[in-house]
Design a protein around this motif. Structure first.
Motif, PDB file in Angstrom:
ATOM      1  N   GLY A   3      35.007  66.593 -59.234  1.00 23.92           N
ATOM      2  CA  GLY A   3      33.692  66.046 -58.994  1.00 23.92           C
ATOM      3  C   GLY A   3      33.244  65.024 -60.014  1.00 23.92           C
ATOM      4  O   GLY A   3      32.229  64.354 -59.814  1.00 23.92           O
ATOM      5  N   PRO A  50      30.455  61.043 -57.526  1.00 22.24           N
ATOM      6  CA  PRO A  50      30.461  60.732 -56.100  1.00 22.24           C
ATOM      7  C   PRO A  50      29.351  59.755 -55.716  1.00 22.24           C
ATOM      8  O   PRO A  50      28.273  59.756 -56.333  1.00 22.24           O
ATOM      9  CB  PRO A  50      30.249  62.098 -55.448  1.00 22.24           C
ATOM     10  CG  PRO A  50      30.834  63.068 -56.434  1.00 22.24           C
ATOM     11  CD  PRO A  50      30.493  62.500 -57.774  1.00 22.24           C
ATOM     12  N   THR A  51      29.619  58.941 -54.713  1.00 21.06           N
ATOM     13  CA  THR A  51      28.799  57.861 -54.139  1.00 21.06           C
ATOM     14  C   THR A  51      28.875  56.572 -54.949  1.00 21.06           C
ATOM     15  O   THR A  51      28.431  55.524 -54.469  1.00 21.06           O
ATOM     16  CB  THR A  51      27.317  58.246 -53.929  1.00 21.06           C
ATOM     17  OG1 THR A  51      26.642  58.358 -55.175  1.00 21.06           O
ATOM     18  CG2 THR A  51      27.199  59.545 -53.130  1.00 21.06           C
ATOM     19  N   TRP A  79      33.198  56.483 -53.492  1.00 20.08           N
ATOM     20  CA  TRP A  79      33.779  57.825 -53.569  1.00 20.08           C
ATOM     21  C   TRP A  79      33.024  58.778 -52.643  1.00 20.08           C
ATOM     22  O   TRP A  79      31.834  59.038 -52.837  1.00 20.08           O
ATOM     23  CB  TRP A  79      33.737  58.324 -55.004  1.00 20.08           C
ATOM     24  CG  TRP A  79      34.454  59.629 -55.213  1.00 20.08           C
ATOM     25  CD1 TRP A  79      35.279  60.269 -54.329  1.00 20.08           C
ATOM     26  CD2 TRP A  79      34.412  60.448 -56.384  1.00 20.08           C
ATOM     27  NE1 TRP A  79      35.759  61.434 -54.873  1.00 20.08           N
ATOM     28  CE2 TRP A  79      35.238  61.563 -56.129  1.00 20.08           C
ATOM     29  CE3 TRP A  79      33.761  60.343 -57.601  1.00 20.08           C
ATOM     30  CZ2 TRP A  79      35.416  62.578 -57.076  1.00 20.08           C
ATOM     31  CZ3 TRP A  79      33.944  61.335 -58.543  1.00 20.08           C
ATOM     32  CH2 TRP A  79      34.761  62.439 -58.277  1.00 20.08           C
ATOM     33  N   GLY A  80      33.736  59.297 -51.661  1.00 13.79           N
ATOM     34  CA  GLY A  80      33.178  60.189 -50.654  1.00 13.79           C
ATOM     35  C   GLY A  80      33.574  59.666 -49.290  1.00 13.79           C
ATOM     36  O   GLY A  80      32.970  58.733 -48.765  1.00 13.79           O
ATOM     37  N   ILE A  96      34.319  64.460 -50.934  1.00 15.59           N
ATOM     38  CA  ILE A  96      34.849  63.796 -52.125  1.00 15.59           C
ATOM     39  C   ILE A  96      36.268  64.261 -52.433  1.00 15.59           C
ATOM     40  O   ILE A  96      37.001  63.573 -53.148  1.00 15.59           O
ATOM     41  CB  ILE A  96      33.936  63.999 -53.342  1.00 15.59           C
ATOM     42  CG1 ILE A  96      33.854  65.484 -53.716  1.00 15.59           C
ATOM     43  CG2 ILE A  96      32.561  63.430 -53.079  1.00 15.59           C
ATOM     44  CD1 ILE A  96      33.157  65.738 -55.042  1.00 15.59           C
ATOM     45  N   THR A 182      35.599  53.803 -48.015  1.00 13.54           N
ATOM     46  CA  THR A 182      35.404  55.002 -48.838  1.00 13.54           C
ATOM     47  C   THR A 182      36.736  55.677 -49.146  1.00 13.54           C
ATOM     48  O   THR A 182      37.754  55.395 -48.503  1.00 13.54           O
ATOM     49  CB  THR A 182      34.489  55.998 -48.112  1.00 13.54           C
ATOM     50  OG1 THR A 182      35.100  56.381 -46.869  1.00 13.54           O
ATOM     51  CG2 THR A 182      33.126  55.384 -47.828  1.00 13.54           C
ATOM     52  N   THR A 184      38.677  59.547 -50.800  1.00 16.14           N
ATOM     53  CA  THR A 184      38.609  60.927 -51.256  1.00 16.14           C
ATOM     54  C   THR A 184      39.790  61.194 -52.169  1.00 16.14           C
ATOM     55  O   THR A 184      40.826  60.505 -52.079  1.00 16.14           O
ATOM     56  CB  THR A 184      38.615  61.907 -50.067  1.00 16.14           C
ATOM     57  OG1 THR A 184      38.375  63.233 -50.531  1.00 16.14           O
ATOM     58  CG2 THR A 184      39.946  61.885 -49.326  1.00 16.14           C
TER      59      THR A 184
END
Length: 280
Positions: A3, A50-51, A79-80, A96, A182, A184
């Motif tokens: 994360g 994330p984001t 990211w995500g 993510i 995006t 992951t």
């Protein structure tokens, strides 16, 4: 997991280390953030969350170049992961990570795993260890952040997947706002030692695997599954760091500084299993 991570290299350094043919980090790209990213996307970020938009290495054929060979590109992706069939980009906040054990079968990831694999460069990643002995003022187990990186000092290359999402509300297909790209990060079971911090860790690919992982022509399930297998343990070093990293507003190289043993409370040493620091 995973994360948070540290992406401390600039595009020039990544272009050299990852043998990138085309640095596209200055291309206009849609963001999901309401406020400007801090630090700015494409600059060193010691607390990637994330984001945010992060540098990602992928291989694609340049648009409008019929017959051209695919090139290794460095791009800024959010990211995500948002699957192409999503009604809106909100799902990316929840996607993510993708588990290596199921990434080839789950509808949200299967197509990307077959053809849209990428590398996510990082100095290393953060994970929070739940103390078996120490508690916070509310009586909950204390969580101690650790930073994990490669013992040989080279960058981590997380195995990732990327996707394109087309916004139907934007009419012009050439408008950068029409597309959200995006990614992951794939995770595996944590190796012995690191599993004393958390039960998962990112899939970290060695440089000998990069070309195969990035090859869009490598689509066979068995071949991809082989690349998803975790390597032998012993590649990483991990140590406790300041709890300041828990806030996504914290940033800077000081986040990577080892925390003095005198400040540890009920922390389990990843290598020995010894509990360091009194609970209170």
């Amino acid at each position: 997991m995973c994360g948070r991570y540290a992406a401390t290299a600039n595009p020039d350094e990544l272009t050299l280390e990852f043998e990138v043919d085309d640095d596209r980090t200055t291309d206009p790209a849609r963001s999901v953030l309401v406020n400007p990213q801090s630090p700015p996307a494409g600059t060193p970020d010691h607390n990637m969350a994330p984001t945010k938009q992060a540098p990602v290495v992928l291989t694609r054929t340049p648009r409008g170049a019929d017959g051209a060979a695919p090139t290794r590109q460095l791009r800024l992706l959010t990211w995500g992961l948002v699957p192409s069939w999503s009604k809106d980009p909100k799902s990316g906040v929840r996607m993510i990570n993708a588990r290596s054990e199921s990434v080839l079968e789950k509808p949200a990831y299967a197509k990307a795993a077959a053809r849209r694999r990428c590398l996510v460069p990082a100095r290393g990643w953060y994970e929070w260890q739940v103390s078996p002995t120490a508690t916070d003022p509310k009586g909950k187990p204390l969580k101690q952040p650790f930073f994990t990186s490669r013992a040989d000092g080279t960058s981590c290359a997380f195995g990732g997947l990327y996707e394109f999402w087309r916004d139907p509300a934007v009419a012009d297909n050439e408008d950068p706002a029409a597309w959200l790209t995006t990614f992951t990060i794939i995770t595996t079971e944590a190796e012995p030692g690191l599993d004393r911090i958390h039960d998962r860790q990112p899939l970290v690919l060695d440089s000998s695997q990069w070309a195969a992982w990035l090859d869009p022509e490598l689509t066979g399930t068995e071949e991809v599954a082989e690349l998803l297998q975790p390597a032998a343990p012993g590649r990483f070093t991990a140590y406790p760091v300041s709890r300041a990293v828990s806030s996504n507003r914290s940033n800077g190289p000081q986040l990577l500084d080892p925390l003095p043993e005198s400040e540890l409370r009920g922390v389990v040493d990843p290598m020995t299993g010894e509990i360091i620091g009194a609970p209170e």
